[in-house]
Enzyme design. Structure first.
Site, mmCIF file in Angstrom:
data_model
loop_
_atom_site.group_PDB
_atom_site.id
_atom_site.type_symbol
_atom_site.label_atom_id
_atom_site.label_comp_id
_atom_site.label_asym_id
_atom_site.label_seq_id
_atom_site.Cartn_x
_atom_site.Cartn_y
_atom_site.Cartn_z
ATOM 1 N N ASN A 1 0.874 -1.175 0.000
ATOM 2 C CA ASN A 1 0.000 0.000 0.000
ATOM 3 C C ASN A 1 0.908 1.222 0.000
ATOM 4 O O ASN A 1 1.463 1.580 1.033
ATOM 5 C CB ASN A 1 -0.913 -0.024 1.237
ATOM 6 C CG ASN A 1 -1.810 1.200 1.294
ATOM 7 O OD1 ASN A 1 -1.823 2.026 0.382
ATOM 8 N ND2 ASN A 1 -2.561 1.322 2.386
ATOM 9 N N GLU B 1 -7.101 5.009 7.595
ATOM 10 C CA GLU B 1 -6.835 6.409 7.223
ATOM 11 C C GLU B 1 -8.032 7.005 6.483
ATOM 12 O O GLU B 1 -8.316 8.194 6.600
ATOM 13 C CB GLU B 1 -5.542 6.482 6.391
ATOM 14 C CG GLU B 1 -4.325 6.250 7.274
ATOM 15 C CD GLU B 1 -3.155 5.571 6.575
ATOM 16 O OE1 GLU B 1 -3.097 5.543 5.347
ATOM 17 O OE2 GLU B 1 -2.283 5.044 7.312
ATOM 18 N N GLU C 1 -5.682 -4.758 10.552
ATOM 19 C CA GLU C 1 -4.689 -3.711 10.778
ATOM 20 C C GLU C 1 -5.017 -2.956 12.065
ATOM 21 O O GLU C 1 -5.796 -1.972 12.040
ATOM 22 C CB GLU C 1 -4.695 -2.705 9.613
ATOM 23 C CG GLU C 1 -4.341 -3.288 8.279
ATOM 24 C CD GLU C 1 -3.719 -2.243 7.343
ATOM 25 O OE1 GLU C 1 -2.641 -2.532 6.803
ATOM 26 O OE2 GLU C 1 -4.278 -1.151 7.191
ATOM 27 N N GLY D 1 2.232 2.355 11.012
ATOM 28 C CA GLY D 1 3.210 3.432 10.900
ATOM 29 C C GLY D 1 3.910 3.798 12.197
ATOM 30 O O GLY D 1 4.557 4.844 12.281
ATOM 31 N N SER E 1 3.167 -1.951 10.609
ATOM 32 C CA SER E 1 4.612 -2.002 10.887
ATOM 33 C C SER E 1 5.262 -3.337 10.502
ATOM 34 O O SER E 1 6.201 -3.787 11.170
ATOM 35 C CB SER E 1 4.890 -1.653 12.354
ATOM 36 O OG SER E 1 4.466 -0.332 12.629
ATOM 37 N N HIS F 1 -9.769 1.396 4.759
ATOM 38 C CA HIS F 1 -8.510 1.610 5.480
ATOM 39 C C HIS F 1 -8.749 2.608 6.613
ATOM 40 O O HIS F 1 -9.516 3.552 6.461
ATOM 41 C CB HIS F 1 -7.431 2.121 4.520
ATOM 42 C CG HIS F 1 -6.071 2.064 5.107
ATOM 43 N ND1 HIS F 1 -5.630 2.994 6.019
ATOM 44 C CD2 HIS F 1 -5.064 1.168 4.962
ATOM 45 C CE1 HIS F 1 -4.391 2.674 6.396
ATOM 46 N NE2 HIS F 1 -4.032 1.557 5.774
ATOM 47 N N LYS G 1 0.072 4.210 -0.349
ATOM 48 C CA LYS G 1 -0.605 5.402 0.196
ATOM 49 C C LYS G 1 -0.345 6.605 -0.732
ATOM 50 O O LYS G 1 -0.229 6.415 -1.946
ATOM 51 C CB LYS G 1 -0.167 5.635 1.639
ATOM 52 C CG LYS G 1 -0.356 4.366 2.498
ATOM 53 C CD LYS G 1 -0.223 4.567 3.967
ATOM 54 C CE LYS G 1 -0.436 3.237 4.681
ATOM 55 N NZ LYS G 1 -0.385 3.347 6.143
HETATM 56 P P1 13P Z 1 2.740 0.491 7.846
HETATM 57 O O1 13P Z 1 3.276 -0.760 7.225
HETATM 58 O O2 13P Z 1 3.493 1.732 7.406
HETATM 59 O O3 13P Z 1 2.597 0.379 9.328
HETATM 60 O O4 13P Z 1 1.267 0.708 7.256
HETATM 61 C C1 13P Z 1 0.377 -0.348 7.319
HETATM 62 C C2 13P Z 1 -0.800 0.009 6.509
HETATM 63 O O5 13P Z 1 -1.557 0.904 6.833
HETATM 64 C C3 13P Z 1 -1.011 -0.744 5.263
HETATM 65 O O6 13P Z 1 -2.261 -0.505 4.730
#
Ligand code: 13P
Length: 246
Positions: free
Chosen positions: A9, A96, A166, A172, A210, A94, A11
């Site tokens: 991903n 976010e 997740e 993150g 992560s 997601h 982003k």
């Molecule tokens: P990270 O791997 O940066 O923690 O992000 C995970 C994520 O949100 C994947 O969709």
């Protein structure tokens, strides 16, 4: 041996030049990989990525879509538009999107139904906040999310959906969840989906939060985890290749 599904991903990262450099490094590294690899770039890169990924066996995903087929929805992208770029998967729900764009479970449900009826495979994200985890509510939260998000999804679609667990506090932050705890949640999600969709088939459950080149194999070795949804570490070609190759 299970076949892993490993999804990048990206982003809101990378422009064409950066994607070009990335793929020049990444594609030779993973050409003999045994896992299914999917990359979810921004909408703006789909055209470019479609051309570059042709014949590599790597599939494209989008990071979002809207549920209406066409119409006056400024800024939105439909399932048909994604299929125009040979997109096979779509990340939906997601955290976010929930946090910054106020998406709710019932809104996500409409997107899931639209994705499935258009032949796209939704990668459905669920997970709890740190407050909910500390209150021991993780399973309850995931159950509430999936009960709404999977409304109207039938048994015949169990192989067309992927659940990405997740935990929000792990995204993150550098603090991945412990693999045995994730495995327990994956088992819970598999059973929950069996109940909700009235099936004996097992849905694929990915872990996200992560994941990096040092910890990925712990998740991949756990019996009920089918792969990973990788954010930060997927932006670096070498690191993402290392996750895939083990
Ligand atoms: P990270 O791997 O940066 O923690 O992000 C995970 C994520 O949100 C994947 O969709």
């Amino acid at each position: 041996m299970k076949k892993l599904l490993i999804v990048a991903n990206w982003k809101m990262n990378k422009i064409k030049d950066e994607a070009k450099n990335y793929l020049e490094e990444f594609l030779p590294l993973v050409k003999d990989a045994k896992s299914d690899i999917v990359i979810a770039p921004s909408f703006a890169l789909l055209d470019y990525m479609q051309a570059k990924l042709k014949g590599t066996g790597i599939e494209l995903s989008s990071q979002n879509m809207f549920f209406a087929p066409t119409g006056a929805f400024t800024g939105e992208v439909s399932a048909d538009m994604l299929k125009d770029f040979d997109v096979k998967y779509v990340i939906l729900g997601h955290s976010e999107r929930r946090q910054y764009f106020l998406e709710t479970d019932s809104f996500i449900n409409k997107k899931v139904i639209s994705a499935l009826s258009n032949g796209l495979k939704p990668i459905i994200c669920v997970g709890e906040t740190i407050v909910q985890k500390k209150a021991d509510l993780s399973k309850e939260i995931v159950k509430e999310q999936l009960s709404i998000i999977l409304e109207g999804v039938t048994e015949k679609d169990v192989e067309n959906i992927v659940i990405a667990y997740e935990p929000i506090w792990a995204i993150g932050t550098g603090f991945a969840m412990n693999a045995s705890e994730v495995n327990e949640m994956a088992e819970y999600i598999i059973k929950l989906v069996q109940t909700l969709l009235q099936t004996t088939k097992k849905v694929k459950v990915l872990y996200g939060g992560s994941v990096n080149e040092d910890n990925a194999s712990e998740f991949f070795n756990a019996a009920s985890i089918s792969g990973a949804l990788v954010g930060g570490a997927s932006l670096d070609a070498k690191k993402f290749a290392k996750i895939i190759l083990g």
